[in-house]
Design a protein around this motif. Structure first.
Motif, mmCIF file in Angstrom:
data_model
loop_
_atom_site.group_PDB
_atom_site.id
_atom_site.type_symbol
_atom_site.label_atom_id
_atom_site.label_comp_id
_atom_site.label_asym_id
_atom_site.label_seq_id
_atom_site.Cartn_x
_atom_site.Cartn_y
_atom_site.Cartn_z
ATOM 1 N N UNK A 197 15.803 -46.660 -29.567
ATOM 2 C CA UNK A 197 16.024 -45.250 -29.884
ATOM 3 C C UNK A 197 15.209 -44.394 -28.913
ATOM 4 N N UNK A 198 15.414 -43.078 -28.965
ATOM 5 C CA UNK A 198 14.619 -42.121 -28.198
ATOM 6 C C UNK A 198 14.185 -41.004 -29.131
ATOM 7 N N UNK A 199 13.033 -40.365 -28.800
ATOM 8 C CA UNK A 199 12.573 -39.247 -29.620
ATOM 9 C C UNK A 199 12.882 -37.922 -28.923
ATOM 10 N N UNK A 200 12.467 -36.817 -29.535
ATOM 11 C CA UNK A 200 12.793 -35.491 -29.021
ATOM 12 C C UNK A 200 12.068 -35.167 -27.716
ATOM 13 N N UNK A 201 11.036 -35.946 -27.368
ATOM 14 C CA UNK A 201 10.333 -35.771 -26.099
ATOM 15 C C UNK A 201 10.922 -36.623 -24.983
ATOM 16 N N UNK A 202 11.971 -37.375 -25.301
ATOM 17 C CA UNK A 202 12.597 -38.224 -24.305
ATOM 18 C C UNK A 202 11.955 -39.581 -24.140
ATOM 19 N N UNK A 203 11.008 -39.934 -25.016
ATOM 20 C CA UNK A 203 10.403 -41.263 -24.960
ATOM 21 C C UNK A 203 11.378 -42.300 -25.512
ATOM 22 N N UNK A 204 11.353 -43.477 -24.919
ATOM 23 C CA UNK A 204 12.268 -44.556 -25.290
ATOM 24 C C UNK A 204 11.489 -45.640 -26.038
ATOM 25 N N UNK A 205 12.073 -46.140 -27.131
ATOM 26 C CA UNK A 205 11.429 -47.163 -27.945
ATOM 27 C C UNK A 205 12.365 -48.363 -28.096
ATOM 28 N N UNK A 206 11.788 -49.550 -28.040
ATOM 29 C CA UNK A 206 12.531 -50.791 -28.238
ATOM 30 C C UNK A 206 11.740 -51.669 -29.190
ATOM 31 N N UNK A 207 12.424 -52.333 -30.116
ATOM 32 C CA UNK A 207 11.778 -53.340 -30.957
ATOM 33 C C UNK A 207 12.442 -54.686 -30.711
ATOM 34 N N UNK A 208 11.618 -55.727 -30.767
ATOM 35 C CA UNK A 208 12.095 -57.074 -30.502
ATOM 36 C C UNK A 208 11.658 -57.997 -31.632
ATOM 37 N N UNK A 209 12.568 -58.875 -32.037
ATOM 38 C CA UNK A 209 12.165 -59.894 -32.994
ATOM 39 C C UNK A 209 11.131 -60.805 -32.340
ATOM 40 N N UNK A 210 10.140 -61.310 -33.095
ATOM 41 C CA UNK A 210 10.035 -61.120 -34.539
ATOM 42 C C UNK A 210 9.365 -59.816 -34.973
ATOM 43 N N UNK A 211 8.455 -59.249 -34.145
ATOM 44 C CA UNK A 211 7.633 -58.139 -34.644
ATOM 45 C C UNK A 211 7.031 -57.290 -33.528
ATOM 46 N N UNK A 212 7.728 -57.170 -32.401
ATOM 47 C CA UNK A 212 7.140 -56.504 -31.236
ATOM 48 C C UNK A 212 7.699 -55.096 -31.032
ATOM 49 N N UNK A 213 6.831 -54.217 -30.521
ATOM 50 C CA UNK A 213 7.139 -52.792 -30.363
ATOM 51 C C UNK A 213 6.837 -52.375 -28.926
ATOM 52 N N UNK A 214 7.791 -51.640 -28.323
ATOM 53 C CA UNK A 214 7.628 -51.166 -26.951
ATOM 54 C C UNK A 214 7.898 -49.659 -26.901
ATOM 55 N N UNK A 215 7.120 -48.976 -26.068
ATOM 56 C CA UNK A 215 7.375 -47.569 -25.795
ATOM 57 C C UNK A 215 7.440 -47.359 -24.282
ATOM 58 N N UNK A 216 8.446 -46.577 -23.836
ATOM 59 C CA UNK A 216 8.620 -46.278 -22.430
ATOM 60 C C UNK A 216 8.616 -44.764 -22.248
ATOM 61 N N UNK A 217 7.953 -44.285 -21.208
ATOM 62 C CA UNK A 217 7.917 -42.872 -20.904
ATOM 63 C C UNK A 217 8.504 -42.615 -19.517
ATOM 64 N N UNK A 218 9.171 -41.482 -19.381
ATOM 65 C CA UNK A 218 9.756 -41.131 -18.098
ATOM 66 C C UNK A 218 8.675 -40.555 -17.205
ATOM 67 N N UNK A 219 8.582 -41.082 -15.986
ATOM 68 C CA UNK A 219 7.537 -40.669 -15.047
ATOM 69 C C UNK A 219 7.979 -39.424 -14.286
#
Length: 297
Positions: A275-297
């Motif tokens: 998904x993405x938030x209102x600031x344009x940050x990108x989020x990914x979740x991976x099984x089993x329990x991992x969380x990633x956040x990406x920001x536009x440079x």
């Protein structure tokens, strides 16, 4: 320089006719790098996104973290699991669990999309069902029997390859339902939300042609519709990639979720939600329990 250009031409010529996704992915990466962002400000442009939270463990005992969406009304993330216990989780933007809603009566909850006004749609993979859920104001169990739903029983399979992801275009009341594989499919359901408590006006369109020509991935695990650009992101677990499509389903850009060839330390083991938030940050979740956040440079 001439030899490098010749190599690129040969790779492109080979991949154009190749049926193997790995070759097509190389083609997509080269195409993205070669063309560059031809419409700055009009594209999401995935190559500009860099990882800032790289595989954070949300909770050590958590299993099958399978979907994520952004609740723009309360500026928070919502996630879903599809294993015991089956839950809808409220997350901070740093990937911390704030609260949890037990899910009862669902079978295989894979995808999640926020609809606005405290409602979400939950994709049930086995049943190929899209359930509309109103989130309780207090934290309590959510029952499948209390939801409204539409079931798209198309190309049913007994191998757990049904609806894997869902995303929503609020302006046009369009739900996009994503079937994982065998075959990979993309459906557009228009009018479903506006028909709740109103005259029934629902249209279902098959947009699988978008996937066939523009998504070079073995499977489809989630999608995200970006209202700012009208573009869609498609996530693939098996190919460990994200692909950007324009309003007509044409290829725009791609980025890898593989460690070593991207800025990630290790590959996302089984990326299932995005998904993405209102600031344009990108989020990914991976099984089993991992969380990633990406920001536009």
């Amino acid at each position: 320089m001439g030899a490098a250009l010749l190599l690129i031409v040969l790779v492109l010529a080979y991949t154009a006719s190749s049926r193997y996704f790995i070759h097509q992915q190389i083609y997509a990466q080269l195409r993205t790098a070669w063309a560059g962002d031809t419409a700055p400000g009009q594209n999401i442009w995935l190559p500009d996104y860099k990882v800032v939270i790289d595989g954070k463990v949300v909770e050590s005992t958590l299993r099958n973290l399978s979907g994520i969406t952004y609740d723009y009304d309360q500026n928070r993330l919502l996630a879903i699991t599809n294993n015991t216990p089956m839950e809808l989780l409220v997350l901070s933007k740093a990937g911390d669990i704030v609260s949890r809603y037990p899910l009862q009566g669902f079978k295989d909850t894979e995808g999640l999309a926020y609809l606005g006004h405290g409602r979400v749609v939950v994709a049930d993979e086995d049943l190929q069902r899209l359930n509309v859920v109103t989130l309780p104001k207090e934290v309590r169990p959510i029952k499948a029997d209390d939801t409204q739903f539409i079931s798209l029983a198309i190309n049913l399979t007994n191998t757990n390859k049904g609806f894997e992801g869902v995303t929503y275009d609020a302006e046009h009341d369009r739900l996009f339902a994503i079937k994982e594989r065998d075959p990979r499919q993309l459906f557009e359901v228009t009018g479903m939300i506006n028909s709740i408590g109103a005259p029934l006006k629902i249209k279902v369109a098959d947009l699988t042609s978008w996937v066939d020509r523009s998504v070079f991935a073995r499977d489809l695990s989630d999608g995200y519709y970006d209202a700012a650009t009208g573009h869609m992101l498609i996530l693939s677990d098996q190919s460990k990639s994200i692909t950007e499509l324009d309003q007509d389903g044409n290829f725009v850009s791609t980025r890898s979720l593989r460690g070593g060839i991207s800025d990630m330390k290790q590959s996302a083991p089984q990326a299932e939600g995005m998904t993405m938030d209102s600031d344009g940050n990108l989020y990914v979740v991976s099984e089993p329990n991992l969380f990633y956040q990406f920001k536009k440079q």
